[in-house]
Design a protein around this motif. Structure first.
Motif, PDB file in Angstrom:
ATOM      1  N   MET A  39      -9.997  10.112  -8.394  1.00  0.00           N
ATOM      2  CA  MET A  39     -10.399   8.794  -7.916  1.00  0.00           C
ATOM      3  C   MET A  39      -9.181   7.912  -7.632  1.00  0.00           C
ATOM      4  N   ALA A  40      -8.126   8.082  -8.414  1.00  0.00           N
ATOM      5  CA  ALA A  40      -6.906   7.308  -8.183  1.00  0.00           C
ATOM      6  C   ALA A  40      -6.345   7.597  -6.796  1.00  0.00           C
ATOM      7  N   TYR A  41      -6.339   8.870  -6.402  1.00  0.00           N
ATOM      8  CA  TYR A  41      -5.850   9.246  -5.073  1.00  0.00           C
ATOM      9  C   TYR A  41      -6.781   8.730  -3.974  1.00  0.00           C
ATOM     10  N   ILE A  42      -8.068   8.896  -4.161  1.00  0.00           N
ATOM     11  CA  ILE A  42      -9.027   8.538  -3.109  1.00  0.00           C
ATOM     12  C   ILE A  42      -9.049   7.039  -2.852  1.00  0.00           C
ATOM     13  N   LEU A  43      -9.148   6.251  -3.902  1.00  0.00           N
ATOM     14  CA  LEU A  43      -9.298   4.808  -3.731  1.00  0.00           C
ATOM     15  C   LEU A  43      -8.020   4.141  -3.222  1.00  0.00           C
ATOM     16  N   THR A  44      -6.869   4.575  -3.730  1.00  0.00           N
ATOM     17  CA  THR A  44      -5.617   3.981  -3.235  1.00  0.00           C
ATOM     18  C   THR A  44      -5.349   4.378  -1.786  1.00  0.00           C
ATOM     19  N   GLY A  45      -5.744   5.583  -1.399  1.00  0.00           N
ATOM     20  CA  GLY A  45      -5.558   5.997  -0.013  1.00  0.00           C
ATOM     21  C   GLY A  45      -6.467   5.265   0.950  1.00  0.00           C
ATOM     22  N   ALA A  46      -7.698   4.985   0.512  1.00  0.00           N
ATOM     23  CA  ALA A  46      -8.687   4.383   1.405  1.00  0.00           C
ATOM     24  C   ALA A  46      -8.369   2.936   1.750  1.00  0.00           C
ATOM     25  N   VAL A  47      -7.727   2.206   0.838  1.00  0.00           N
ATOM     26  CA  VAL A  47      -7.544   0.766   1.042  1.00  0.00           C
ATOM     27  C   VAL A  47      -6.625   0.459   2.221  1.00  0.00           C
ATOM     28  N   SER A  93       0.573   4.753 -25.231  1.00  0.00           N
ATOM     29  CA  SER A  93      -0.583   5.416 -24.634  1.00  0.00           C
ATOM     30  C   SER A  93      -0.753   4.951 -23.194  1.00  0.00           C
ATOM     31  N   LYS A  94      -1.773   5.517 -22.484  1.00  0.00           N
ATOM     32  CA  LYS A  94      -2.043   5.099 -21.103  1.00  0.00           C
ATOM     33  C   LYS A  94      -2.274   3.593 -21.015  1.00  0.00           C
ATOM     34  N   GLU A  95      -3.116   3.077 -21.916  1.00  0.00           N
ATOM     35  CA  GLU A  95      -3.428   1.656 -21.894  1.00  0.00           C
ATOM     36  C   GLU A  95      -2.201   0.807 -22.211  1.00  0.00           C
ATOM     37  N   GLN A  96      -1.374   1.267 -23.142  1.00  0.00           N
ATOM     38  CA  GLN A  96      -0.188   0.504 -23.532  1.00  0.00           C
ATOM     39  C   GLN A  96       0.880   0.479 -22.448  1.00  0.00           C
ATOM     40  N   PHE A 143       0.828  -1.201   0.000  1.00  0.00           N
ATOM     41  CA  PHE A 143       0.000   0.000   0.000  1.00  0.00           C
ATOM     42  C   PHE A 143       0.867   1.257   0.000  1.00  0.00           C
ATOM     43  N   ASN A 144       2.010   1.178   0.671  1.00  0.00           N
ATOM     44  CA  ASN A 144       2.936   2.305   0.696  1.00  0.00           C
ATOM     45  C   ASN A 144       3.358   2.691  -0.714  1.00  0.00           C
ATOM     46  N   TYR A 145       3.745   1.701  -1.497  1.00  0.00           N
ATOM     47  CA  TYR A 145       4.239   1.982  -2.846  1.00  0.00           C
ATOM     48  C   TYR A 145       3.112   2.205  -3.851  1.00  0.00           C
ATOM     49  N   MET A 146       1.993   1.558  -3.668  1.00  0.00           N
ATOM     50  CA  MET A 146       0.866   1.812  -4.562  1.00  0.00           C
ATOM     51  C   MET A 146       0.436   3.275  -4.449  1.00  0.00           C
ATOM     52  N   ASP A 147       0.381   3.777  -3.219  1.00  0.00           N
ATOM     53  CA  ASP A 147      -0.047   5.151  -3.010  1.00  0.00           C
ATOM     54  C   ASP A 147       0.961   6.154  -3.580  1.00  0.00           C
ATOM     55  N   ARG A 148       2.255   5.891  -3.381  1.00  0.00           N
ATOM     56  CA  ARG A 148       3.244   6.854  -3.878  1.00  0.00           C
ATOM     57  C   ARG A 148       3.400   6.787  -5.389  1.00  0.00           C
ATOM     58  N   ALA A 170      -0.546  -0.256  -9.029  1.00  0.00           N
ATOM     59  CA  ALA A 170      -0.717   1.112  -9.539  1.00  0.00           C
ATOM     60  C   ALA A 170      -0.650   1.141 -11.057  1.00  0.00           C
ATOM     61  N   ALA A 171       0.211   0.289 -11.646  1.00  0.00           N
ATOM     62  CA  ALA A 171       0.348   0.244 -13.108  1.00  0.00           C
ATOM     63  C   ALA A 171      -0.952  -0.160 -13.784  1.00  0.00           C
ATOM     64  N   LEU A 172      -1.738  -0.983 -13.111  1.00  0.00           N
ATOM     65  CA  LEU A 172      -3.024  -1.392 -13.670  1.00  0.00           C
ATOM     66  C   LEU A 172      -4.149  -0.445 -13.273  1.00  0.00           C
ATOM     67  N   PHE A 173      -4.131  -0.018 -12.016  1.00  0.00           N
ATOM     68  CA  PHE A 173      -5.286   0.698 -11.472  1.00  0.00           C
ATOM     69  C   PHE A 173      -5.356   2.159 -11.910  1.00  0.00           C
ATOM     70  N   VAL A 174      -4.234   2.876 -11.861  1.00  0.00           N
ATOM     71  CA  VAL A 174      -4.282   4.307 -12.158  1.00  0.00           C
ATOM     72  C   VAL A 174      -4.645   4.577 -13.623  1.00  0.00           C
ATOM     73  N   PRO A 175      -4.002   3.913 -14.610  1.00  0.00           N
ATOM     74  CA  PRO A 175      -4.452   4.117 -15.991  1.00  0.00           C
ATOM     75  C   PRO A 175      -5.921   3.734 -16.187  1.00  0.00           C
ATOM     76  N   TRP A 176      -6.374   2.686 -15.486  1.00  0.00           N
ATOM     77  CA  TRP A 176      -7.779   2.302 -15.579  1.00  0.00           C
ATOM     78  C   TRP A 176      -8.688   3.423 -15.089  1.00  0.00           C
ATOM     79  N   CYS A 177      -8.316   4.045 -13.968  1.00  0.00           N
ATOM     80  CA  CYS A 177      -9.098   5.176 -13.448  1.00  0.00           C
ATOM     81  C   CYS A 177      -9.179   6.309 -14.469  1.00  0.00           C
ATOM     82  N   MET A 178      -8.040   6.600 -15.097  1.00  0.00           N
ATOM     83  CA  MET A 178      -8.003   7.699 -16.063  1.00  0.00           C
ATOM     84  C   MET A 178      -8.870   7.397 -17.283  1.00  0.00           C
ATOM     85  N   VAL A 179      -8.882   6.155 -17.698  1.00  0.00           N
ATOM     86  CA  VAL A 179      -9.688   5.769 -18.866  1.00  0.00           C
ATOM     87  C   VAL A 179     -11.159   5.643 -18.484  1.00  0.00           C
ATOM     88  N   HIS A 180     -11.440   5.015 -17.347  1.00  0.00           N
ATOM     89  CA  HIS A 180     -12.825   4.722 -16.951  1.00  0.00           C
ATOM     90  C   HIS A 180     -13.576   5.981 -16.506  1.00  0.00           C
TER      91      HIS A 180
END
Length: 454
Positions: free
Chosen positions: A182-190, A281-284, A28-33, A163-173
């Motif tokens: 949403m990337a900041y909020i969800l990663t912080g909450a977990v 791109s973000k997805e790539q 979680f430390n590294y996912m958030d940073r 983070a490599a999967l989740f943050v680009p997904w947030c940006m696309v979704h």
């Protein structure tokens, strides 16, 4: 799992449950940073195109301030953790970084606001490694500490993978304007979910009812002067002045300062390199960065097992550690070939695959190196000083990290039209740093000299 109030079995391996908790806190430390590295493209997009309009130097200042506050606070965090204990210390650290990670969603587009919030976030994150290294020293005998450190340290890679999967997904979704929030909020909450398990499952070995006497004796097998379960020798004040008088402290300081910044560079600038070098791109970006950090997990765990193998063959602990680190220090040299393999004209569609493969080797080598470097602290210092010394070293690593961020920002702006040149220079620095660091450590501490006068 055995209930807390039940009699423990004749034998147990509960120390690995503790290692698992450290793995997830580091995840979680590294996912958030890691969130900000995938937001760089949006932050640096011109305002007319919907972005924040930052320059590469603005982004470098953001990462440098975070790194600086993280580094500056580790020395204080280590001291606090030595005072209040790992249970409360790590819980407090995670609470602070999770809160400010979520607050980052309210920062708007101004650089200085992001810098202020991310700096506070760095203050919270500073406690994770001093607390984790101290926990390993309390829960594992020396022969297993590098492996345990390698396992929990691999959480940094797992967090980066998420983070490599989740943050680009947030940006696309959610779209760019909402996705970054949403990337900041969800990663912080977990992280708050982890706190529940930490308070439920953690206690010191001598107080933990799930630990058998046989395991407790094994944990304390290296404590020649301290009976198993007696924590009295680990209490008392630790003078920073006395710590800095020892060459062992300076060897850890120099080793961290010269190499930690390399990992910070991979974390914050790898997506930018892949985008500029190969037009991804973000997805790539999701798959290659996911693979890099996934391979690094192997490096962290396997690198931690190398000295254990050498120790079992009869090699002294410190010699085994330094031998393993020398072998590991050679592998980052492969990053010097990244731009050669990354030549699209020469290798066509396989260029990105070859370049990513080289980065995988270098990233795995860093994690193997880091697992062993951290363990040198518990090899040489009494448990009561481990948190403080780890904090000092992490502060040194932050100094190196700030330096690397500033250099990367300046180079990518200076060579804006030819980013390949900027990254070639950075890869030379990344490749050579480990051999330089190993040489300095060996000169400062040529043989094992445990500290006994604290």
């Amino acid at each position: 799992m055995t209930p807390a109030n039940a009699n423990p079995p004749a034998t147990s391996n509960y120390r690995w449950v503790i290692c698992g908790l450290l793995f997830f806190s580091t995840t979680f430390n590294y996912m958030d940073r890691q969130v900000i590295s995938y937001l760089k493209e949006f932050f640096c997009t011109p305002q007319a195109s919907g972005g924040f309009g930052w320059s590469n130097t603005d982004f470098a200042h953001l990462t440098a301030f975070f790194t600086g506050f993280y580094a500056g606070m580790t020395i204080i965090a280590g001291w606090v953790i030595d005072k209040i204990g790992t249970k409360l210390g790590l819980a407090l650290s995670l609470t602070i970084w999770s809160i400010f990670g979520m607050v980052n969603a309210l920062a708007g587009s101004l650089v200085w606001v992001h810098i202020a919030v991310r700096s506070a976030f760095g203050i919270g994150e500073a406690g994770n490694f001093p607390a984790s290294i101290k926990t390993v020293a309390e829960w594992f005998p020396k022969r297993e500490r590098a492996l345990a450190t390698g396992i929990f340290n691999s959480g940094s890679n797992f967090g980066a993978m998420m983070a490599a999967l989740f943050v680009p997904w947030c940006m696309v979704h959610f779209g760019d304007q909402t996705g970054w929030k949403m990337a900041y909020i969800l990663t912080g909450a977990v992280g708050f979910i982890w706190l529940i398990f930490w308070f439920w499952l953690y206690d010191t070995p001598s107080r933990q009812k799930r630990v058998s006497q046989a395991e407790l004796n094994y944990i304390h097998i290296d404590d020649e002067r301290t009976p198993a379960g007696d924590a009295s020798a680990d209490k008392g004040r630790v003078s920073w002045g006395r710590l800095f008088r020892h060459r062992q402290t300076w060897s850890f300081f120099v080793g961290k300062m010269l190499t930690d910044g390399i990992w910070w560079f991979y974390l914050f600038w790898l997506p930018d390199y892949l985008k500029k070098q190969f037009g991804m791109s973000k997805e790539q970006l999701m798959l290659p960065t996911f693979i890099v950090y996934g391979i690094a997990i192997f490096g962290s765990v396997y690198g931690g097992s190398i000295p254990m193998t050498l120790i079992k063959k009869g090699m002294p602990v410190y010699k085994a550690r330094m031998t393993a680190m020398l072998i590991i220090a050679v592998f980052p040299l492969t990053i010097l070939t990244a731009q050669f393999f990354g030549n699209v004209g020469r290798f066509g569609n396989t260029a990105s695959v070859l370049a990513v493969a080289v980065v995988c080797i270098a990233a795995a080598a860093h994690q193997a190196w880091s697992a062993n470097l951290f363990t040198t602290v518990s090899d040489m210092f009494p448990k009561k000083a481990v948190g403080s010394v780890t904090g000092i070293g992490t502060m040194a690593g932050g100094i190196g990290g700030v330096t690397i961020q500033i250099i990367a920002g300046a180079l990518t702006d200076a060579f804006k039209d030819t980013p390949q040149t900027a990254y070639m220079i950075m890869f030379v620095i990344c490749g050579l740093s480990y051999l330089v660091a190993w040489t300095c450590i060996k000169l400062l501490v040529p043989r094992h000299e445990p500290i006994t006068d604290l």
